[in-house]
Design an enzyme around this catalytic site. Structure first.
Site, mmCIF file in Angstrom:
data_model
loop_
_atom_site.group_PDB
_atom_site.id
_atom_site.type_symbol
_atom_site.label_atom_id
_atom_site.label_comp_id
_atom_site.label_asym_id
_atom_site.label_seq_id
_atom_site.Cartn_x
_atom_site.Cartn_y
_atom_site.Cartn_z
ATOM 1 N N HIS A 36 0.838 -1.192 0.000
ATOM 2 C CA HIS A 36 0.000 0.000 0.000
ATOM 3 C C HIS A 36 0.877 1.247 0.000
ATOM 4 O O HIS A 36 2.027 1.198 0.426
ATOM 5 C CB HIS A 36 -0.850 0.093 1.286
ATOM 6 C CG HIS A 36 -1.631 -1.125 1.620
ATOM 7 N ND1 HIS A 36 -2.992 -1.195 1.457
ATOM 8 C CD2 HIS A 36 -1.262 -2.319 2.151
ATOM 9 C CE1 HIS A 36 -3.428 -2.382 1.859
ATOM 10 N NE2 HIS A 36 -2.387 -3.078 2.291
ATOM 11 N N TYR A 37 0.330 2.382 -0.430
ATOM 12 C CA TYR A 37 0.904 3.658 -0.040
ATOM 13 C C TYR A 37 -0.051 4.298 0.968
ATOM 14 O O TYR A 37 -1.236 3.976 1.013
ATOM 15 C CB TYR A 37 1.192 4.583 -1.219
ATOM 16 C CG TYR A 37 0.046 5.068 -2.079
ATOM 17 C CD1 TYR A 37 -1.148 5.560 -1.537
ATOM 18 C CD2 TYR A 37 0.166 5.093 -3.472
ATOM 19 C CE1 TYR A 37 -2.179 6.043 -2.334
ATOM 20 C CE2 TYR A 37 -0.867 5.569 -4.278
ATOM 21 C CZ TYR A 37 -2.027 6.040 -3.696
ATOM 22 O OH TYR A 37 -3.050 6.520 -4.476
ATOM 23 N N THR A 38 0.496 5.213 1.782
ATOM 24 C CA THR A 38 -0.347 5.815 2.825
ATOM 25 C C THR A 38 -1.339 6.818 2.250
ATOM 26 O O THR A 38 -2.431 6.997 2.799
ATOM 27 C CB THR A 38 0.530 6.518 3.875
ATOM 28 O OG1 THR A 38 1.378 7.476 3.213
ATOM 29 C CG2 THR A 38 1.383 5.503 4.633
ATOM 30 N N GLU A 101 2.539 -0.826 4.675
ATOM 31 C CA GLU A 101 2.203 0.553 4.322
ATOM 32 C C GLU A 101 3.495 1.304 4.008
ATOM 33 O O GLU A 101 4.438 1.309 4.812
ATOM 34 C CB GLU A 101 1.477 1.257 5.464
ATOM 35 C CG GLU A 101 0.023 0.855 5.619
ATOM 36 C CD GLU A 101 -0.905 1.561 4.624
ATOM 37 O OE1 GLU A 101 -0.414 2.440 3.877
ATOM 38 O OE2 GLU A 101 -2.097 1.232 4.604
ATOM 39 N N HIS A 143 -2.639 -3.089 -3.378
ATOM 40 C CA HIS A 143 -4.010 -2.925 -2.886
ATOM 41 C C HIS A 143 -4.977 -2.785 -4.062
ATOM 42 O O HIS A 143 -6.095 -3.298 -4.033
ATOM 43 C CB HIS A 143 -4.067 -1.692 -1.983
ATOM 44 C CG HIS A 143 -5.245 -1.668 -1.067
ATOM 45 N ND1 HIS A 143 -5.504 -0.610 -0.230
ATOM 46 C CD2 HIS A 143 -6.246 -2.554 -0.858
ATOM 47 C CE1 HIS A 143 -6.612 -0.856 0.449
ATOM 48 N NE2 HIS A 143 -7.076 -2.030 0.093
ATOM 49 N N ASP A 153 -3.590 2.225 -4.850
ATOM 50 C CA ASP A 153 -2.228 2.085 -4.338
ATOM 51 C C ASP A 153 -1.664 0.666 -4.537
ATOM 52 O O ASP A 153 -2.421 -0.291 -4.605
ATOM 53 C CB ASP A 153 -2.166 2.495 -2.863
ATOM 54 C CG ASP A 153 -3.179 1.778 -1.975
ATOM 55 O OD1 ASP A 153 -4.336 1.635 -2.365
ATOM 56 O OD2 ASP A 153 -2.785 1.344 -0.875
#
Length: 256
Positions: A36-38, A101, A143, A153
């Site tokens: 994921h990215y935040t 993350e 994700h 993401d």
């Protein structure tokens, strides 16, 4: 998990516990790794949000831009990172996966590049997790792969090829983009049915209807975001279809 405990991965520096986790349903072992990215401008705020009981979200690990890695949830526990998602017929992705993350503002922040130090740490962390849990290459996903349309993401700027070159994840060189026949929203017939069958065969949550509808467009877009990032438009051109065919043909034996 107490902050006094050591992280389970040698790639992580310390533990910063989140209360947001539960039992893996059915006693499942992790067999997927989801990146994921935040999607937030500040890494510290993102970390606090993932550890806030009000947020109802978390992940097992968090990677800062400078490469620092911390663990938030024990690997044997069910972190709340994937939400409503599906892959290869599984619908409780949280119970079958480990989530990482990666601090990055993402699409809301203009898709800035991931720093080298950060990707080096993601690679080390992912490699350690994949080795210890024997996670197949085809089950190292974004994700957006498990939640097409709902999530974007880690995005088309994420260097999947770089991870693959160190033995993490499945990848083939994307076929060159050329002019020619393509399929898009509203098209119908056997070619669309074949495309949908290929997407479903690879693992995407794709119904085989023979109609290139909104949901098919979302899945094609998610596929491009991961495997053909040069152009992410939801149009199934020859490059997209050829890349998908090559991925299926070159899947590791155990994933077939």
């Amino acid at each position: 998990m107490s902050a006094s405990l050591s992280p389970e991965s040698s790639a992580a520096a310390k533990v910063f516990p989140s209360p947001n986790h539960g039992e893996r349903k059915g006693g499942q072992r992790p067999n997927m790794l989801i990146l994921h990215y935040t999607g937030m401008p500040d890494a510290g705020e993102a970390l606090q949000w993932l550890c806030n009981p009000i947020s109802q979200v978390s992940a097992h690990y968090f990677v800062f831009e400078d490469g620092r890695v911390i663990q938030m949830v024990p690997e044997t526990r069910r972190a709340w990172h994937a939400g409503v998602s599906s892959w290869d017929g599984e619908t409780d992705i949280n119970s079958s996966s480990i989530g990482i993350e990666i601090a990055n503002p993402g699409h809301p922040g203009g898709l800035p590049p991931f720093p080298d130090a950060q990707i080096d740490s993601v690679t080390a962390l992912a490699g350690d997790i994949v080795a210890r849990w024997k996670i197949p290459a085809t089950r190292v996903l974004g994700h957006s792969d498990v939640a097409p349309g709902r999530k974007l993401d880690p995005g088309e700027a994420f260097p999947w090829q770089r991870l693959h070159e160190t033995g993490i994840g499945h990848w083939v060189p994307p076929a060159p983009i050329r002019d020619g026949r393509f399929f898009s929203r509203g098209d119908e017939g056997m070619p669309i049915e074949a495309l949908q069958a290929m997407l479903a065969m690879y693992g995407y949550s794709q119904k085989i209807t023979g109609v290139f509808d909104k949901d098919t467009e979302k899945v094609v877009t998610a596929f491009q975001r991961h495997f053909r990032p040069e152009r992410v438009d939801g149009v199934a051109d020859a490059s997209t279809i050829t890349t998908l065919r090559d991925l299926i043909a070159r899947r590791p034996q155990s994933a077939a």
